[in-house]
Design a protein around this motif. Structure first.
Motif, PDB file in Angstrom:
ATOM      1  N   ILE A   1       0.850  -1.187   0.000  1.00 48.87           N
ATOM      2  CA  ILE A   1       0.000   0.000   0.000  1.00 48.87           C
ATOM      3  C   ILE A   1       0.890   1.242   0.000  1.00 48.87           C
ATOM      4  O   ILE A   1       1.816   1.343   0.803  1.00 48.87           O
ATOM      5  CB  ILE A   1      -0.927   0.009   1.234  1.00 48.87           C
ATOM      6  N   PRO A   2       0.649   2.199  -0.878  1.00 50.17           N
ATOM      7  CA  PRO A   2       1.419   3.447  -0.844  1.00 50.17           C
ATOM      8  C   PRO A   2       1.269   4.147   0.503  1.00 50.17           C
ATOM      9  O   PRO A   2       0.220   4.055   1.154  1.00 50.17           O
ATOM     10  CB  PRO A   2       0.804   4.279  -1.973  1.00 50.17           C
ATOM     11  N   ALA A   3       2.313   4.845   0.909  1.00 52.00           N
ATOM     12  CA  ALA A   3       2.315   5.533   2.201  1.00 52.00           C
ATOM     13  C   ALA A   3       2.877   6.939   2.028  1.00 52.00           C
ATOM     14  O   ALA A   3       3.977   7.107   1.486  1.00 52.00           O
ATOM     15  CB  ALA A   3       3.152   4.757   3.223  1.00 52.00           C
ATOM     16  N   VAL A   4       2.127   7.923   2.488  1.00 50.29           N
ATOM     17  CA  VAL A   4       2.563   9.314   2.485  1.00 50.29           C
ATOM     18  C   VAL A   4       2.621   9.771   3.934  1.00 50.29           C
ATOM     19  O   VAL A   4       1.659   9.599   4.688  1.00 50.29           O
ATOM     20  CB  VAL A   4       1.595  10.211   1.678  1.00 50.29           C
ATOM     21  N   PHE A   5       3.749  10.331   4.333  1.00 54.57           N
ATOM     22  CA  PHE A   5       3.906  10.866   5.680  1.00 54.57           C
ATOM     23  C   PHE A   5       3.743  12.386   5.623  1.00 54.57           C
ATOM     24  O   PHE A   5       4.405  13.057   4.822  1.00 54.57           O
ATOM     25  CB  PHE A   5       5.280  10.493   6.248  1.00 54.57           C
ATOM     26  N   LEU A   6       2.839  12.896   6.449  1.00 54.78           N
ATOM     27  CA  LEU A   6       2.579  14.330   6.475  1.00 54.78           C
ATOM     28  C   LEU A   6       3.092  14.925   7.783  1.00 54.78           C
ATOM     29  O   LEU A   6       2.624  14.556   8.859  1.00 54.78           O
ATOM     30  CB  LEU A   6       1.076  14.616   6.347  1.00 54.78           C
ATOM     31  N   PRO A   7       4.053  15.851   7.711  1.00 56.05           N
ATOM     32  CA  PRO A   7       4.573  16.474   8.925  1.00 56.05           C
ATOM     33  C   PRO A   7       3.666  17.585   9.426  1.00 56.05           C
ATOM     34  O   PRO A   7       2.707  17.983   8.744  1.00 56.05           O
ATOM     35  CB  PRO A   7       5.917  17.042   8.464  1.00 56.05           C
ATOM     36  N   ALA A   8       3.962  18.076  10.623  1.00 55.16           N
ATOM     37  CA  ALA A   8       3.226  19.207  11.179  1.00 55.16           C
ATOM     38  C   ALA A   8       4.106  20.436  11.327  1.00 55.16           C
ATOM     39  O   ALA A   8       3.605  21.546  11.455  1.00 55.16           O
ATOM     40  CB  ALA A   8       2.624  18.839  12.544  1.00 55.16           C
ATOM     41  N   GLY A   9       5.429  20.258  11.336  1.00 59.90           N
ATOM     42  CA  GLY A   9       6.347  21.380  11.341  1.00 59.90           C
ATOM     43  C   GLY A   9       6.816  21.801  12.723  1.00 59.90           C
ATOM     44  O   GLY A   9       6.209  21.464  13.742  1.00 59.90           O
ATOM     45  N   PRO A  10       7.929  22.552  12.778  1.00 63.25           N
ATOM     46  CA  PRO A  10       8.490  22.996  14.054  1.00 63.25           C
ATOM     47  C   PRO A  10       7.787  24.244  14.586  1.00 63.25           C
ATOM     48  O   PRO A  10       7.298  25.070  13.812  1.00 63.25           O
ATOM     49  CB  PRO A  10       9.940  23.317  13.695  1.00 63.25           C
ATOM     50  N   MET A  11       7.759  24.372  15.908  1.00 58.96           N
ATOM     51  CA  MET A  11       7.258  25.614  16.489  1.00 58.96           C
ATOM     52  C   MET A  11       8.187  26.761  16.111  1.00 58.96           C
ATOM     53  O   MET A  11       9.346  26.559  15.752  1.00 58.96           O
ATOM     54  CB  MET A  11       7.120  25.498  18.009  1.00 58.96           C
ATOM     55  N   THR A  12       7.657  27.971  16.162  1.00 60.10           N
ATOM     56  CA  THR A  12       8.499  29.137  15.892  1.00 60.10           C
ATOM     57  C   THR A  12       9.556  29.259  16.984  1.00 60.10           C
ATOM     58  O   THR A  12       9.416  28.714  18.080  1.00 60.10           O
ATOM     59  CB  THR A  12       7.652  30.409  15.828  1.00 60.10           C
ATOM     60  N   SER A  13      10.621  29.968  16.685  1.00 59.65           N
ATOM     61  CA  SER A  13      11.756  30.049  17.611  1.00 59.65           C
ATOM     62  C   SER A  13      11.376  30.812  18.880  1.00 59.65           C
ATOM     63  O   SER A  13      10.749  31.870  18.816  1.00 59.65           O
ATOM     64  CB  SER A  13      12.939  30.741  16.930  1.00 59.65           C
ATOM     65  N   GLY A  14      11.783  30.246  20.010  1.00 57.02           N
ATOM     66  CA  GLY A  14      11.592  30.897  21.299  1.00 57.02           C
ATOM     67  C   GLY A  14      12.927  31.230  21.928  1.00 57.02           C
ATOM     68  O   GLY A  14      13.874  31.619  21.234  1.00 57.02           O
ATOM     69  N   LEU A  15      13.034  31.042  23.240  1.00 61.11           N
ATOM     70  CA  LEU A  15      14.300  31.260  23.918  1.00 61.11           C
ATOM     71  C   LEU A  15      15.366  30.385  23.283  1.00 61.11           C
ATOM     72  O   LEU A  15      15.158  29.184  23.064  1.00 61.11           O
ATOM     73  CB  LEU A  15      14.168  30.922  25.404  1.00 61.11           C
ATOM     74  N   ALA A  16      16.514  30.973  22.973  1.00 59.26           N
ATOM     75  CA  ALA A  16      17.573  30.233  22.297  1.00 59.26           C
ATOM     76  C   ALA A  16      17.971  29.007  23.105  1.00 59.26           C
ATOM     77  O   ALA A  16      18.030  29.044  24.337  1.00 59.26           O
ATOM     78  CB  ALA A  16      18.783  31.145  22.084  1.00 59.26           C
ATOM     79  N   ASN A  17      18.257  27.918  22.381  1.00 56.33           N
ATOM     80  CA  ASN A  17      18.557  26.652  23.050  1.00 56.33           C
ATOM     81  C   ASN A  17      19.792  26.740  23.940  1.00 56.33           C
ATOM     82  O   ASN A  17      19.847  26.132  25.010  1.00 56.33           O
ATOM     83  CB  ASN A  17      18.737  25.551  22.000  1.00 56.33           C
ATOM     84  N   ASP A  18      20.818  27.505  23.510  1.00 56.46           N
ATOM     85  CA  ASP A  18      22.006  27.601  24.349  1.00 56.46           C
ATOM     86  C   ASP A  18      21.720  28.377  25.629  1.00 56.46           C
ATOM     87  O   ASP A  18      22.268  28.074  26.694  1.00 56.46           O
ATOM     88  CB  ASP A  18      23.172  28.213  23.581  1.00 56.46           C
ATOM     89  N   GLU A  19      20.821  29.378  25.560  1.00 58.77           N
ATOM     90  CA  GLU A  19      20.443  30.120  26.759  1.00 58.77           C
ATOM     91  C   GLU A  19      19.669  29.216  27.724  1.00 58.77           C
ATOM     92  O   GLU A  19      19.890  29.251  28.938  1.00 58.77           O
ATOM     93  CB  GLU A  19      19.595  31.340  26.384  1.00 58.77           C
ATOM     94  N   LYS A  20      18.790  28.407  27.180  1.00 53.97           N
ATOM     95  CA  LYS A  20      18.065  27.437  28.009  1.00 53.97           C
ATOM     96  C   LYS A  20      19.052  26.472  28.664  1.00 53.97           C
ATOM     97  O   LYS A  20      18.936  26.152  29.862  1.00 53.97           O
ATOM     98  CB  LYS A  20      17.068  26.668  27.138  1.00 53.97           C
ATOM     99  N   GLY A  21      20.038  26.002  27.897  1.00 55.83           N
ATOM    100  CA  GLY A  21      21.038  25.080  28.437  1.00 55.83           C
ATOM    101  C   GLY A  21      21.829  25.684  29.577  1.00 55.83           C
ATOM    102  O   GLY A  21      22.147  25.001  30.559  1.00 55.83           O
TER     103      GLY A  21
END
Length: 601
Positions: free
Chosen positions: A172-192
Motif C-alpha cells: 500500500i502506498p504511504a505518504v507521511f505528512l509532517p506538522a512542522g516545528p514551532m516558531t523560535s523561542g528562547l535560544a537553546n544555548d540560553e536554556k542550556g
C-alpha cells in the motif's frame, strides 16, 4: 555525478546481506498487490460496517471505484508537535473528496513525549512505545479497506513505529505528512545555561521553569535538532515526505497547502492509477543508505542508530553498525544545529535547509539519485522548494548557496570531513559515540570508572561533591532487557558542569543519550547489555577505561577484569508502576541494541 565508491560498496554489502529476507518480503507484498484492491474481496456485510458512518462518502465507498485513503494518526494535544494534527483528518477527507477519492481515519496510535518523561519512570516505556505504535498502526490497517495510506506523526518513536507499519503493509502506498516545528523561542544555548545553573544551585526552580516555558512555547516540534526533527529529515531523505515540507511551521497557509498536496498525492499513487508507488518498493536499500547519509550530514540523533535497523528489518533489509560507521567516514558534517551549534531548525531551514543539502550531496555523489520516492523517481525532486504563489502551491528551484555558513555549509567545505558518528568496539562490547559537538581534545578519554545502576545516583553523587578527578561514569543496567533502555539526557547538565570545571569526563552506558547528546563524550547503546551478563556487568569502581573515538576503541584496561563474575542487579523496582508491568513480555523478548532493540520484527 557517479555514486561515491564507498556508498556503492556499502549498498552492495547491505543488498547481499539482505538478499534472502528482502526477496521473501518483496514476494509477499507483490502478491498482496497483485490480488487487487482489498475492498473487492470483502463481503458486503464487512464493507457496510466500514462505511456506515461516512455520510456523503458512503456511496463512493460502496461503489469501490475510487481510492480510499487510510489515515493513521498519532494526534494528541500533550505533544506540541502533534497538536496541529487535530484538524488534519477533516481537511484530508475534504481534499480527498474533491480529488475523486475518499479518506477515513483507520486508527490512532499512542504518542508519548520524551521531554515530559526525561529522568522519570515513564521513560522506561519510551523505546518500547515504538513497537507498540507499529502494532497499533498494524491493527488500524488490518481492516483491509484501503488503497493508500497517510501517516500523521512527528516525534521520537512515533515516526519509526509508523514506518515499520507502513513497511509491513508494503503493498500500500504511504505518504507521511509532517506538522512542522514551532516558531523560535528562547535560544537553546540560553536554556542550556539555565539548566546548568540549576544543576549547581545558582538559580531556583522558578527561573528554570521560566526558561523552559520560553523555549517550549507553542504548537510544533521542539526547535532543537533532536530525534523528532531528525525523523522529519529522514522522511525527506527517504522519499516519504513531499519535497521541502519537513520544516514549515504549523498553522500557516504553506503548511496547509502541503497537507492538501500530500493528500492528493496519496490518491494519485495507488494501484488504481498509473503511478503505483507501494511503500515497500520505496523503502529499499537505496532509501536507507540515503537516510544514513542524511543522519551524518546533519549531525542527527543517535536514536536513529536504533530506529533505522528496526525500520529496515520491517522492509526485509538488514543494517549493521558498520554501515553507519563506514558512511560516516565519507559524509561531511554540513550543518550546525543545536546541540551541535547555536542555531535551531528554523534557522537551518531559512539558511537553505534540506533542499540545499540534498542538492550538494547529489553533486558530490553522496546520495542514490535514482531512489524511488512518493514525489517521483529520483532525489532531484528534493532539491526544490515549495512556495505559495498567487495562492497556488508550486515547487521552485531551491537554494544553491548557503545563506548562513555558520549554520549550513557546502559538502566540499563542511564543518568536519565526516559525520561524527563512530562505532566503538573492544572488550566492553559494541556501542556508538556521536562526536559532532565534542571538542577534538576530548575524543580520547582514559580514566578510572565510577559505576552506577541508576542515573539519579549519579546526580546525588554530584551534589555530594564526589567527582573531584577525571572520571568515566558508567551507568549500566539501562539496556532494553533491563528497563526498556531509557534516555539518560537528564545527566547532560551534571556531566557538562564537571567538564567545564576542567575534569576529563565521559559516560559509558547500555542506555540511550538521545538526540540531545552534546559536548560530553558518551559511549552509548553498549551491547551485550549488563542485564545479559555483558562486560559492563563486570566493571568495578576504579577500573581504568579507555574511550577512543578516533580509533573506535571501548575497553577496560584493568588486567583480569574479564574473569570476574558478572554482577546481577535487582531490577524489581523497574518492573511495576507507571505501566511498566504491562511490558514484561517486551523486556523478555527484545532484541539487542545492535539490531535495533526491536520486539516485533
Amino acid at each position: 555525478m557517479a555514486l561515491h565508491p564507498t556508498l556503492a560498496r556499502v549498498t552492495d554489502r547491505i543488498r547481499a546481506r539482505s538478499q534472502e529476507v528482502r526477496g521473501a518480503y518483496l514476494d509477499r507484498i507483490r502478491a498482496a498487490g497483485d490480488a487487487g484492491p482489498a475492498r473487492g474481496h470483502l463481503a458486503c456485510g464487512n464493507q457496510a460496517h466500514a462505511y456506515a458512518a461516512m455520510g456523503v462518502d458512503k456511496e463512493a465507498l460502496a461503489a469501490g471505484r475510487v481510492p480510499n485513503i487510510g489515515i493513521v494518526t498519532a494526534y494528541n494535544d500533550m505533544l506540541s508537535a502533534h497538536q496541529p494534527y487535530e484538524h488534519y483528518p477533516e481537511l484530508i477527507r475534504r481534499i480527498a473528496r474533491e480529488s475523486g477519492a475518499t479518506a477515513q481515519v483507520a486508527g490512532g496510535v499512542p504518542a508519548m513525549c520524551d521531554g515530559v518523561t526525561q529522568g522519570q519512570a515513564g521513560m522506561e516505556l519510551s523505546l518500547f512505545s515504538r513497537d507498540v505504535i507499529a502494532l497499533a498502526a498494524g491493527v488500524a490497517m488490518s481492516h483491509n479497506t484501503f488503497d493508500s495510506s497517510i501517516y500523521l506523526g512527528v516525534c521520537d518513536k512515533i515516526v519509526p513505529g509508523l514506518v515499520m507499519a507502513a513497511a509491513s503493509f508494503g503493498h500500500i502506498p504511504a505518504v507521511f505528512l509532517p506538522a512542522g516545528p514551532m516558531t523560535s523561542g528562547l535560544a537553546n544555548d540560553e536554556k542550556g545555561k539555565v539548566r546548568q545553573k540549576f544543576a549547581t544551585g545558582e538559580v531556583g526552580r522558578e527561573a528554570l521553569m521560566a526558561a523552559e516555558m520560553a523555549a517550549y512555547h507553542g504548537p510544533g516540534t521542539c526547535t532543537f535538532y533532536g530525534t523528532a526533527n531528525t525523523n522529519q529529515m529522514l522522511m525527506e531523505f527517504m522519499g516519504l515526505h513531499l519535497p521541502g515540507s519537513s520544516f514549515v511551521n504549523p498553522n500557516t497557509p504553506l503548511r496547509d497547502a502541503l497537507t492538501v498536496a500530500g493528500t492528493r498525492r496519496a490518491a494519485e499513487i495507488t494501484a488504481l492509477g498509473n503511478d503505483y508507488r507501494p511503500a515497500g518498493e520505496i523503502l529499499d536499500e537505496r532509501a536507507f543508505v540515503n537516510g544514513i547519509v542524511g543522519l551524518m550530514a546533519t549531525g542527527g540523533s543517535t536514536n536513529l542508530v536504533l530506529h533505522l535497523p528496526a525500520m529496515a528489518r520491517a522492509a526485509g533489509i538488514i543494517l549493521d553498525l558498520e554501515d553507519f560507521d563506514t558512511i560516516s567516514d565519507v559524509v561531511p558534517l554540513m550543518a550546525k544545529v543545536y546541540p551541535n551549534g547555536l542555531a535551531d531548525v528554523n534557522h537551518f531551514h531559512a539558511a537553505g535547509g534540506l533542499g540545499y543539502m540534498i542538492g550538494q550531496l547529489l553533486r558530490a555523489g553522496l546520495l542514490h539519485e535514482d531512489a524511488r520516492t512518493i514525489a517521483g523517481d529520483g532525489m532531484e525532486h528534493y532539491t526544490r522548494e515549495p512556495k505559495l504563489i498567487d495562492g497556488e502551491l508550486v515547487w521552485t528551484e531551491g537554494a544553491t548557496e548557503s545563506l548562513n555558513d555558520k549554520i549550513l555549509r557546502p559538502a566540499s567545505a563542511g564543518f568536519s570531513a565526516n559525520g561524527g558518528l563512530k562505532q566503538l568496539t573492544g572488550n566492553l562490547g559494541r556501542g556508538v559515540i556521536k562526536i559532532s559537538a565534542v571538542a577534538p581534545e576530548r575524543h580520547v578519554i582514559e580514566a578510572p570508572a565510577r559505576v552506577f545502576h541508576d542515573q539519579n545516583d549519579v546526580r546525588a553523587a554530584f551534589k555530594r561533591g564526589e567527582f573531584t578527578s577525571d572520571t568515566i561514569v558508567v551507568v549500566r543496567f539501562q539496556g532494553p532487557r533491563a528497563c526498556g533502555m531509557p534516555e539518560l539526557h537528564s545527566l547532560t547538565p551534571t556531566l557538562s558542569v564537571l567538564q567545564e570545571r576542567g575534569l576529563r569526563v565521559a559516560l559509558v552506558t547500555d542506555g540511550r543519550m538521545s538526540g540531545a547528546s552534546g559536548k560530553v563524550p558518551a559511549a552509548i547503546h553498549v551491547s551485550p547489555e549488563a542485564a545479559d551478563g555483558g562486560p559492563l556487568a563486570k566493571i568495578q569502581d576504579g577500573d581504568i577505561l579507555r574511550l577512543d573515538a578516533v580509533s573506535g576503541e571501548l575497553s577496560c584496561l584493568t588486567p583480569g577484569f574479564e574473569a570476574r563474575p558478572a554482577v546481577v542487579a535487582d531490577l524489581s523496582a523497574h518492573q511495576t508502576g507507571i505501566g511498566r508491568d504491562l511490558f514484561a513480555a517486551f523486556r523478555a523478548h527484545v532484541g539487542p541494541s545492535t539490531m535495533g532493540a526491536a520486539v516485533v520484527v
